[in-house]
Write an enzyme that holds these catalytic residues in place. Structure first.
Site, short mmCIF file in Angstrom:
data_model
loop_
_atom_site.label_atom_id
_atom_site.label_comp_id
_atom_site.label_asym_id
_atom_site.label_seq_id
_atom_site.Cartn_x
_atom_site.Cartn_y
_atom_site.Cartn_z
N SER A 81 -12.75 -4.56 2.78
CA SER A 81 -11.61 -5.41 3.07
C SER A 81 -11.96 -6.84 3.42
O SER A 81 -11.16 -7.74 3.22
CB SER A 81 -10.80 -4.80 4.22
OG SER A 81 -11.59 -4.68 5.39
N HIS A 87 -7.73 -0.72 -0.09
CA HIS A 87 -7.59 -2.03 -0.74
C HIS A 87 -7.73 -1.94 -2.26
O HIS A 87 -7.73 -2.96 -2.92
CB HIS A 87 -8.61 -3.01 -0.17
CG HIS A 87 -8.30 -3.41 1.24
ND1 HIS A 87 -7.56 -4.52 1.57
CD2 HIS A 87 -8.61 -2.80 2.42
CE1 HIS A 87 -7.44 -4.61 2.88
NE2 HIS A 87 -8.07 -3.58 3.43
N LYS A 123 -0.33 -1.73 1.81
CA LYS A 123 -0.85 -2.86 1.06
C LYS A 123 -0.19 -2.93 -0.32
O LYS A 123 0.84 -3.55 -0.45
CB LYS A 123 -2.37 -2.78 1.01
CG LYS A 123 -2.95 -2.88 2.43
CD LYS A 123 -4.41 -2.77 2.52
CE LYS A 123 -4.90 -3.09 3.93
NZ LYS A 123 -4.43 -2.14 4.96
#
Lengths: 399, 80
Positions: free
Chosen positions: A184, A212, A243
């Site tokens: 990340s 991610h 996300k």
């Protein structure tokens, strides 16, 4: 005294207040789009959100959340074990399992709970966890709770991982290897092919955190394991809805039927309220969009390459390859803080990362791209970095 | 196999490069309290020990390690 240990943090917070630096507590007063908002009274491009596909502002997801709230109410008011599941929870789990091409899925109320709870439960006393040195805080929290023997391997270093597996001898068969798809902070991708080879060679199990990388990597957007062609070797995938899916919550999926039993042993699943109906509904819709609209992923990568190439052309110290996370590293604390403030004053909001949250003693200005950024917005971000160079806050090739 | 004294000697030499405060390093030296090692530096030291002895040091032992002597004993125990 009990609270004495917080004095250092109190001093840091006081320094931030004195400097009027809002890098760690900025308030967004108005959200204008997925990539623009009014933050602390200033209209800014949002380049530190992890909103990779821009779905937090997608009208279809918003409408799904609205309908679910009307039908099911605002909350679930308890755990799925105690209160029972809504059919929406089960539908989301079935859709996640189908999306990943596995048989089993569990949903959690946050991504942190998913990763921490899974790591804390899969391995226990007598087992070993081999985790990447740059693992996310939720992984470190989970392995600490597990009671297993916890050993770090050097970040994304298969040779170091191999040494540690060799040293374990027969215990390698009782070992859980933990890696992340995209890390990340610097946006680098794990060498999952090599890690999967080692996992097979030593008979260990492998967990990959795709927080991610879901919706970002892979032909179908499943993540780094799909992109590396090693999904069959990955025993557990964990990730987040917060996300690329624009909501909040997390998941663990697996090819192993035992996951259905593991579910009833994960304290972070059992003893917390289940995801709210609105979040489950928006996540289901977002997952459909992620699956059916690969052009969003292409747009994200176009933007990621545009930013990476632009910053690299300026001579800034970015990572070795383009990624939706592009971090500019600073050795100097004062320069990093001043650079963050100037970017903000110029209408660009990024993440300021300080040690030990950064993976080294360096400070980071961390930028995350979205499919929803326009080319003009990306160019404005690059221009704001050019202004940092002009102001002497960052030196090309030696940030 | 590594005995306590050899582990101690190795550690005292290794830690010299982190000796910003120029203290006398011996078995009673505190890694954080005397040398002022950061968490990142502690992990750097651990990695160098692991490479030198071809061992893996579990994170679980770290809460029990305060001094050079504590770390030397842990290395000896893992090696035995």
């Amino acid at each position: 005294m009990l609270l004495d240990k917080f004095k250092e943090m109190a001093a840091f917070q006081a320094e931030l207040r004195d400097r009027k630096l809002k890098a760690f507590g900025a308030v967004t007063e108005e959200l204008l789009s997925a990539t623009e908002g009014v933050v602390e009274g200033r209209r800014v491009i949002l380049a530190g959100t992890n909103n990779y596909l821009g779905l937090s502002a997608d009208p279809r997801c918003i409408e799904a959340a609205r309908e679910a709230t009307s039908r099911w109410g605002t909350g679930t008011t308890g755990s799925r074990l105690a209160n029972g599941s809504f059919s929406e929870h089960q539908a989301l789990e079935a859709e996640l399992a189908a999306f990943f091409g596995v048989g089993h899925a569990i949903t959690f109320s946050t991504g942190y709970a998913a990763t921490m709870g899974t790591c804390a439960t899969l391995a226990g006393p007598g087992d070993v966890i081999l985790l990447d040195a740059d693992s996310h805080s939720s992984i470190y929290s989970g392995v600490k709770l597990s009671g297993a023997e916890v050993i770090r391997y050097r970040h994304s270093d298969p040779a170091d991982l191999a040494k540690r597996l060799r040293r374990l001898g027969d215990r390698a068969a009782n070992t859980l290897i933990v890696a992340e798809g995209i890390y990340s902070m610097l946006g680098d991708i794990a060498p999952l092919q090599e890690i999967a080879d080692l996992k097979r060679q030593y008979g260990a199990m492998l967990l990959v955190d795709e927080a991610h990388s879901l919706g970002v990597l892979g032909e179908r957007g499943r993540g780094a394991a799909e992109a590396a062609g090693v999904e069959d070797a990955v025993d557990f995938i964990v990730g987040t809805f917060s996300k690329s899916l624009g909501g909040i919550g997390g998941y663990c999926v697996s090819q192993h039927a035992e996951l259905e039993d593991v579910r009833y042993c994960i304290r972070a699943y059992i003893f917390t309220a289940s995801p709210t109906p609105s979040v489950v509904a928006s996540t289901r819709r977002a997952l459909q969009i992620l699956r059916d609209e690969p052009e969003l992923r292409e747009q994200l990568w176009d933007n990621a390459r545009r930013l990476y190439d632009g910053l690299k052309a300026l001579g800034l110290a970015v990572g070795p390859a383009p990624s939706p996370v592009v971090a500019v590293e600073f050795e100097d604390r004062e320069a990093a803080m001043a650079a963050w403030q100037q970017l903000f004053d110029n209408g660009v909001y990024v993440n300021l990362v300080v040690p030990p949250a950064s993976p080294s003693t360096n400070y980071l200005l961390r930028n995350s791209m979205s499919a929803a950024h326009t080319a003009e917005q990306v160019d404005r971000i690059i221009g704001a970095y050019r202004d940092l160079i002009d102001a002497g806050l960052v030196t090309p090739s030696a940030a | 196999m590594a005995d306590y004294q050899s582990c101690l000697a190795f550690l005292c030499e290794l830690l010299q490069k982190y000796n910003r405060k120029r203290v006398m390093i011996n078995e009673n030296t505190g890694l954080v309290t005397d040398l002022g090692l950061s968490s990142l530096e502690v992990m750097e030291v651990i990695e160098q020990i692991e490479d030198h002895y071809d061992i893996s040091i579990p994170l679980n032992i770290l809460p029990d390690v305060n001094t050079v002597a504590d770390l030397a004993r842990k290395i000896r125990d893992i090696n035995s």
